[in-house]
Enzyme design. Sequence first.
Site, short mmCIF file in Angstrom:
data_model
loop_
_atom_site.label_atom_id
_atom_site.label_comp_id
_atom_site.label_asym_id
_atom_site.label_seq_id
_atom_site.Cartn_x
_atom_site.Cartn_y
_atom_site.Cartn_z
CD GLU A 1 -0.37 -5.88 5.79
OE1 GLU A 1 -0.97 -4.50 5.94
OE2 GLU A 1 -0.39 -6.29 4.73
CG HIS B 1 -3.26 -3.90 3.46
ND1 HIS B 1 -2.19 -3.25 4.29
CD2 HIS B 1 -4.05 -3.04 2.77
CE1 HIS B 1 -2.24 -1.72 3.89
NE2 HIS B 1 -3.66 -1.63 2.90
CB CYS C 1 -0.94 -0.06 1.05
SG CYS C 1 -2.42 0.88 1.08
#
Length: 227
Positions: free
Chosen positions: A196, A194, A86
Amino acid sequence: MKFAVIVFPGSNCDLDLYHAVKDELGEEAEYVRHDSGDLSSFDGILLPGGFSYGDYLRCGAISRFSAVMGEIRKAADAGKPVLGICNGFQILTEAGLLPGALLRNKELKFICRTAGLTVTNADTMFTSEYTEGETIRIPVAHGEGNYYCDDQTLERLKLNRQIVFTYSEDFNGSREGIAGIVNERGNVLGMMPHPERAVHELIGGTDGLRLFRSIVKQWREAHVAHA
């Protein structure tokens, strides 16, 4: 394997990255400030999402001048894996470590949702745990995730198979649906989604965890097997 999680003023996904690496992947992780002058002890570098320096001027435009960027460039030149997610992707393009730029979303609105991604190249250090052509689901949260590059750069990205992820549907205006690219060497990945935030079934799935496993698998094959 030891990861550096770079923290810029305004980063807000650094804790998520730390959790993904430390708790879900079981590897070492350490927060590293933007003014650090040495990353030599780390095996991989992670640039998190957020709003570094408040996104003033342009997203990532100020962060590219941080002291740590010189060390990140050294790590990239040494072949170490560098992952920008990002805002981290935006920083990598501003720093010239990846081609292109991230523009405002086509509807000029912030988008927060889970997106379908197509794995367009499973032959990288970041994607070996995926199958080429498969669709995975990864959260996105960005206002400036519209990837742009000129025609010449686009052709080069295609020729070198640097396009790693594409969106299954066009919701932010990214050219040819590009969601993530690598550099020509293949050790620097920038992506807007994302991974994660997709490392446990309790938070919606584990499709993102395979990306981090791919990095560790490559590192172990290159280092531990020859130790």
